[in-house]
Scaffold this active site. Sequence first.
Site, PDB file in Angstrom:
ATOM      1  CD  GLU B  48      -2.967  -1.026   0.181  1.00  0.00           C
ATOM      2  OE1 GLU B  48      -3.012  -0.053  -0.590  1.00  0.00           O
ATOM      3  OE2 GLU B  48      -3.715  -2.012   0.056  1.00  0.00           O
ATOM      4  CG  ASN B  52      -0.759   5.217  -1.161  1.00  0.00           C
ATOM      5  OD1 ASN B  52      -1.538   4.845  -2.032  1.00  0.00           O
ATOM      6  ND2 ASN B  52      -1.090   5.278   0.118  1.00  0.00           N
ATOM      7  NE  ARG B 106      -5.115   3.292  -6.505  1.00  0.00           N
ATOM      8  CZ  ARG B 106      -4.655   2.284  -7.261  1.00  0.00           C
ATOM      9  NH1 ARG B 106      -4.421   2.453  -8.520  1.00  0.00           N
ATOM     10  NH2 ARG B 106      -4.458   1.103  -6.728  1.00  0.00           N
TER      11      ARG B 106
HETATM   12  N1  LIG Z   1       2.908   9.109  -0.671  1.00  0.00           N
HETATM   13  C1  LIG Z   1       1.889   9.931  -0.967  1.00  0.00           C
HETATM   14  N2  LIG Z   1       2.119  11.140  -1.578  1.00  0.00           N
HETATM   15  C2  LIG Z   1       1.107  11.969  -1.882  1.00  0.00           C
HETATM   16  N3  LIG Z   1      -0.196  11.704  -1.640  1.00  0.00           N
HETATM   17  C3  LIG Z   1      -0.498  10.546  -1.036  1.00  0.00           C
HETATM   18  C4  LIG Z   1       0.511   9.601  -0.672  1.00  0.00           C
HETATM   19  N4  LIG Z   1      -0.094   8.549  -0.084  1.00  0.00           N
HETATM   20  C5  LIG Z   1      -1.406   8.810  -0.075  1.00  0.00           C
HETATM   21  N5  LIG Z   1      -1.676  10.009  -0.640  1.00  0.00           N
HETATM   22  C6  LIG Z   1      -3.007  10.655  -0.750  1.00  0.00           C
HETATM   23  O1  LIG Z   1      -3.884  10.032   0.182  1.00  0.00           O
HETATM   24  C7  LIG Z   1      -5.040   9.524  -0.479  1.00  0.00           C
HETATM   25  C8  LIG Z   1      -5.513   8.263   0.200  1.00  0.00           C
HETATM   26  O2  LIG Z   1      -4.558   7.216   0.073  1.00  0.00           O
HETATM   27  P1  LIG Z   1      -5.050   5.692   0.139  1.00  0.00           P
HETATM   28  O3  LIG Z   1      -3.896   4.809  -0.105  1.00  0.00           O
HETATM   29  O4  LIG Z   1      -5.819   5.504   1.403  1.00  0.00           O
HETATM   30  O5  LIG Z   1      -6.101   5.593  -1.053  1.00  0.00           O
HETATM   31  P2  LIG Z   1      -5.800   5.578  -2.642  1.00  0.00           P
HETATM   32  O6  LIG Z   1      -4.354   5.349  -2.887  1.00  0.00           O
HETATM   33  O7  LIG Z   1      -6.390   6.802  -3.225  1.00  0.00           O
HETATM   34  O8  LIG Z   1      -6.634   4.318  -3.117  1.00  0.00           O
HETATM   35  P3  LIG Z   1      -6.229   2.750  -2.913  1.00  0.00           P
HETATM   36  O9  LIG Z   1      -5.018   2.709  -2.017  1.00  0.00           O
HETATM   37  O10 LIG Z   1      -7.429   2.120  -2.264  1.00  0.00           O
HETATM   38  O11 LIG Z   1      -5.950   2.214  -4.255  1.00  0.00           O
HETATM   39  C9  LIG Z   1      -4.621   9.345  -1.930  1.00  0.00           C
HETATM   40  O12 LIG Z   1      -5.711   9.397  -2.829  1.00  0.00           O
HETATM   41  C10 LIG Z   1      -3.643  10.516  -2.121  1.00  0.00           C
HETATM   42  O13 LIG Z   1      -4.339  11.714  -2.395  1.00  0.00           O
HETATM   43 MG   LIG Z   2      -3.312   3.808  -1.976  1.00  0.00          MG
END
Ligand SMILES: Nc1ncnc2c1ncn2[C@@H]1O[C@H](COP(=O)(O)OP(=O)(O)OP(=O)(O)O)[C@@H](O)[C@H]1O
Ligand SMILES: [Mg+2]
Lengths: 105, 146
Positions: B48, B52, B106
């Site tokens: 995860e 990200n 996502r």
């Molecule tokens: N390393 C990062 N840098 C910048 N933004 C981030 C980062 N990690 C998470 N985010 C932000 O936080 C939000 C939520 O992250 P999360 O992993 O919970 O969901 P997602 O990546 O959008 O979807 P999924 O992980 O279910 O595929 C993301 O949509 C993004 O905007």
């Molecule tokens: Mg994610």
Amino acid sequence: MSVKIVAAQQKMTAYLDGEIDHHNAAFIREEIDNAVMASKPEVLKIDFDNVTFMDSSGIGLVMGRYRTLSMYGGKLIVSNLSPQFYRIMKLSGLEKIAIINKREK
Amino acid sequence: MKILNEFRMTAESKSVNESFVRGTVAAFAAQLDPTLEEIADIKTAVSEAVTNCIVHAYAHCVGKIYIYVAICEGGLVKIKIRDKGCGIADIKQARTPLFTTSGGERAGLGFAVMESFCDKVYVRSKVGCGTTVTLIKKTGGRAENG
Ligand SMILES: Nc1ncnc2c1ncn2[C@@H]1O[C@H](COP(=O)(O)OP(=O)(O)OP(=O)(O)O)[C@@H](O)[C@H]1O
Ligand SMILES: [Mg+2]
């Protein structure tokens, strides 16, 4: 990662094999969507028996297919989830809108 | 908490590296003799955080992902995953289940998965500078004399 699609009458099953992550989710999506859009089955079952790894990309994949099927009234079944995958799926509340089943034994 | 062993690596933000990184971190943590379920939890949480970095932090470029793993006395695993990407403006909102800035395929459940599979998840971030996610996982811990 491989996807095997078997269709009988109005029921289609997609057998997934390998790891589901962001890297190969797009491939799986295309394989399933191509088959679904070609024959619009009443029921699509996605079988996780041979899936060895899954993260939230797997939820996105399943939710996306749920939306594809809903567009024409198809039903989704997600089957043979390991206890771990079941836990991940439940975070999404998917069990409220589709049938999700754990692996037997 | 006494560190028994530690390990660092840097990976490019290419999706093909996702499985390599989670597999390597899990293999390193295996020194603590965790259960198969604990190994799967670590793999999933790392996947995860790394995804990200690739999808969000470096959405329009390829950047570096810095990974640090420490295994500690008592079976504790500490994993830091850091990027120098876009950063997160509102961390509380980002951690809210189902929140995503990507839509489409996502689910917005990455942080929820990390939280449910680890004992602690810390997020530090600065817009324009990057993000550090720290995952803490307790394992059965049978390698006290490591
Ligand atoms: N390393 C990062 N840098 C910048 N933004 C981030 C980062 N990690 C998470 N985010 C932000 O936080 C939000 C939520 O992250 P999360 O992993 O919970 O969901 P997602 O990546 O959008 O979807 P999924 O992980 O279910 O595929 C993301 O949509 C993004 O905007
Ligand atoms: Mg994610």
